[in-house]
Design a protein around this motif. Structure first.
Motif, PDB file in Angstrom:
ATOM      1  N   UNK A   1     -14.191  -5.037  -7.324  1.00  0.00           N
ATOM      2  CA  UNK A   1     -14.677  -6.596  -6.906  1.00  0.00           C
ATOM      3  C   UNK A   1     -14.362  -7.347  -8.199  1.00  0.00           C
ATOM      4  N   UNK A   2     -12.907  -7.910  -7.934  1.00  0.00           N
ATOM      5  CA  UNK A   2     -12.311  -8.558  -8.868  1.00  0.00           C
ATOM      6  C   UNK A   2     -10.865  -8.085  -9.531  1.00  0.00           C
ATOM      7  N   UNK A   3     -10.710  -8.482 -10.737  1.00  0.00           N
ATOM      8  CA  UNK A   3      -9.558  -8.022 -11.376  1.00  0.00           C
ATOM      9  C   UNK A   3      -9.192  -6.568 -11.315  1.00  0.00           C
ATOM     10  N   UNK A   4      -8.086  -6.181 -11.048  1.00  0.00           N
ATOM     11  CA  UNK A   4      -7.534  -5.104 -10.870  1.00  0.00           C
ATOM     12  C   UNK A   4      -7.592  -4.141  -9.415  1.00  0.00           C
ATOM     13  N   UNK A   5      -8.208  -5.154  -8.599  1.00  0.00           N
ATOM     14  CA  UNK A   5      -8.150  -4.782  -7.214  1.00  0.00           C
ATOM     15  C   UNK A   5      -7.068  -4.374  -6.634  1.00  0.00           C
ATOM     16  N   UNK A   6      -5.811  -5.251  -7.021  1.00  0.00           N
ATOM     17  CA  UNK A   6      -4.723  -4.901  -6.187  1.00  0.00           C
ATOM     18  C   UNK A   6      -3.807  -3.744  -6.952  1.00  0.00           C
ATOM     19  N   UNK A   7      -3.913  -3.315  -8.193  1.00  0.00           N
ATOM     20  CA  UNK A   7      -3.119  -2.283  -8.832  1.00  0.00           C
ATOM     21  C   UNK A   7      -4.085  -1.009  -8.385  1.00  0.00           C
ATOM     22  N   UNK A   8      -5.326  -0.899  -8.286  1.00  0.00           N
ATOM     23  CA  UNK A   8      -5.950   0.101  -8.044  1.00  0.00           C
ATOM     24  C   UNK A   8      -5.696   0.508  -6.343  1.00  0.00           C
ATOM     25  N   UNK A   9      -5.589  -0.665  -5.596  1.00  0.00           N
ATOM     26  CA  UNK A   9      -5.311  -0.372  -4.012  1.00  0.00           C
ATOM     27  C   UNK A   9      -3.977   0.169  -3.867  1.00  0.00           C
ATOM     28  N   UNK A  10      -3.115  -0.381  -4.700  1.00  0.00           N
ATOM     29  CA  UNK A  10      -1.679   0.369  -4.415  1.00  0.00           C
ATOM     30  C   UNK A  10      -1.417   1.554  -5.014  1.00  0.00           C
ATOM     31  N   UNK A  11      -2.070   1.884  -6.079  1.00  0.00           N
ATOM     32  CA  UNK A  11      -2.185   3.140  -6.980  1.00  0.00           C
ATOM     33  C   UNK A  11      -2.598   4.057  -5.825  1.00  0.00           C
ATOM     34  N   UNK A  12      -4.060   3.908  -5.265  1.00  0.00           N
ATOM     35  CA  UNK A  12      -4.289   4.952  -4.400  1.00  0.00           C
ATOM     36  C   UNK A  12      -3.435   5.142  -3.063  1.00  0.00           C
ATOM     37  N   UNK A  13      -3.022   3.720  -2.376  1.00  0.00           N
ATOM     38  CA  UNK A  13      -2.189   3.903  -1.311  1.00  0.00           C
ATOM     39  C   UNK A  13      -0.896   4.479  -1.444  1.00  0.00           C
ATOM     40  N   UNK A  14      -0.418   4.971  -2.801  1.00  0.00           N
ATOM     41  CA  UNK A  14       1.028   5.296  -3.185  1.00  0.00           C
ATOM     42  C   UNK A  14       0.715   6.705  -3.131  1.00  0.00           C
ATOM     43  N   UNK A  15      -0.677   7.192  -3.016  1.00  0.00           N
ATOM     44  CA  UNK A  15      -0.830   8.726  -3.158  1.00  0.00           C
ATOM     45  C   UNK A  15      -0.834   9.220  -1.741  1.00  0.00           C
ATOM     46  N   UNK A  16      -0.743   8.176  -0.608  1.00  0.00           N
ATOM     47  CA  UNK A  16      -0.533   8.530   1.027  1.00  0.00           C
ATOM     48  C   UNK A  16       0.790   8.807   1.270  1.00  0.00           C
ATOM     49  N   UNK A  17       1.835   8.258   0.619  1.00  0.00           N
ATOM     50  CA  UNK A  17       3.354   8.424   1.069  1.00  0.00           C
ATOM     51  C   UNK A  17       4.015   7.599  -0.029  1.00  0.00           C
ATOM     52  N   UNK A  18       5.238   7.054   0.570  1.00  0.00           N
ATOM     53  CA  UNK A  18       6.287   6.455  -0.007  1.00  0.00           C
ATOM     54  C   UNK A  18       6.119   5.035  -0.249  1.00  0.00           C
ATOM     55  N   UNK A  19       6.657   4.248  -1.269  1.00  0.00           N
ATOM     56  CA  UNK A  19       6.692   3.008  -1.427  1.00  0.00           C
ATOM     57  C   UNK A  19       8.019   2.438  -1.588  1.00  0.00           C
ATOM     58  N   UNK A  20       8.386   1.235  -1.377  1.00  0.00           N
ATOM     59  CA  UNK A  20       9.663   0.615  -1.260  1.00  0.00           C
ATOM     60  C   UNK A  20       9.806  -0.904  -1.441  1.00  0.00           C
ATOM     61  N   UNK A  21      10.656  -1.340  -1.742  1.00  0.00           N
ATOM     62  CA  UNK A  21      10.912  -2.599  -1.961  1.00  0.00           C
ATOM     63  C   UNK A  21      12.314  -3.281  -0.975  1.00  0.00           C
TER      64      UNK A  21
END
Length: 301
Positions: free
Chosen positions: A170-190
């Motif tokens: 609930x606050x700072x770091x929620x985006x990094x934590x979300x993306x790191x956990x999501x990255x363990x589900x599959x591939x990331x790209x830009x």
């Protein structure tokens, strides 16, 4: 392919209208547009209630914070892919089309895709920022506390979100934590193209929250490393107590201050205050030397 675009907002005027219209005028039009007003006290509610477009659904709530608001939006989405948008940013007309094209031609295990972007500071648009496009480099940036994907450009697979669960900080770091956990589900790209104007304003600078930022980011990184090493995570309250006693906490605070100073540098450049801009950039480089050269090159272009 129908997609969901989600936008949280709190006291988002005067930039909200430009942001909303940049989505409604996209070349790709097959989307639902979900907007949650998180207890705004300015003219945000008045503007949102004036929107007349069948793709838009507006919801009003008492103030609950960004993480809770995003979770509500993610859970309301009805399509396979969810696209983030922030209230004060501006999507380029081809943003959705280029990301959808990328998704349809990507491996089936793609779970997140962002885009290139440029920074809007004051009345000026800065040159486009270079983004990493490979999964390994994107995850490495996240794992070191940097944005491997610019969060307002993020699109992600809804099924992966449902698997890993909601944003949990609930606050700072929620985006990094979300993306790191999501990255363990599959591939990331830009998608490397410049497809979003990312607005920086002094109201977004929170020097008083540096400790909260540092703890949140460090917790997200620590939890990720524990998972990858097969260890159990610790709760954020226990981590925060340990963090306060750690000698590395000062280095983390300095690094976060460096990021704030860099933002000050960009904002000052947008105001044509060049001497002030260079002074803040120099201070930012001292705080975070590892990112100093990259930030220097972005500023001088």
């Amino acid at each position: 392919m129908k997609i969901s675009v989600v936008l949280p907002c709190f006291n988002a005027m005067p930039f909200l209208e430009e942001g909303v219209q940049s989505i409604l005028s996209q070349s790709y039009s097959n989307f639902e547009f979900l907007i949650v007003n998180d207890g705004s006290t300015d003219e945000t509610s008045t503007y949102l209630n004036s929107i007349n477009d069948p793709r838009v659904k507006v919801f009003h709530q008492n103030n609950q914070g960004l993480g809770t608001t995003l979770n509500r939006l993610f859970q309301m989405a009805t399509t396979d892919w969810i696209f983030r948008m922030d209230a004060d940013d501006v999507a380029m007309p081809q943003r959705l089309a280029r990301q959808v094209q990328h998704i349809t031609h990507a491996p089936e295990n793609l779970v997140m895709v962002g885009t290139g972007f440029h920074i809007i500071a004051g009345d000026k648009a800065m040159p486009s920022s270079t983004v990493e496009v490979t999964n390994e480099k994107i995850v490495d940036l996240f794992a070191n506390g940097y944005a491997g994907i610019c969060h307002p450009t993020l699109a992600f697979r809804r099924s992966s979100y449902l698997t890993l669960g909601p944003m949990r900080i609930a606050g700072a770091g929620e985006d990094i934590d979300f993306c790191l956990r999501m990255s363990e589900q599959g591939l990331c790209s830009n998608v490397p193209d410049d497809l979003l104007g990312y607005r920086m304003t002094r109201s977004s600078l929170s020097y008083s929250k540096l400790k909260e930022l540092a703890v949140g980011y460090d917790y997200a990184i620590d939890a990720y490393r524990r998972r990858t090493q097969g260890k159990s995570e610790i709760g954020i309250e226990a981590f925060s107590q340990h963090w306060s006693k750690s000698p590395t906490s000062l280095l983390s605070l300095v690094k976060r201050r460096g990021n704030m100073l860099y933002r000050e540098s960009l904002i000052s450049k947008g105001e044509d205050r060049r001497l002030r801009s260079w002074a803040f950039l120099a201070a930012a480089g001292l705080c975070d030397p590892s990112a100093g050269l990259r930030k220097f090159m972005r500023l001088v272009r």
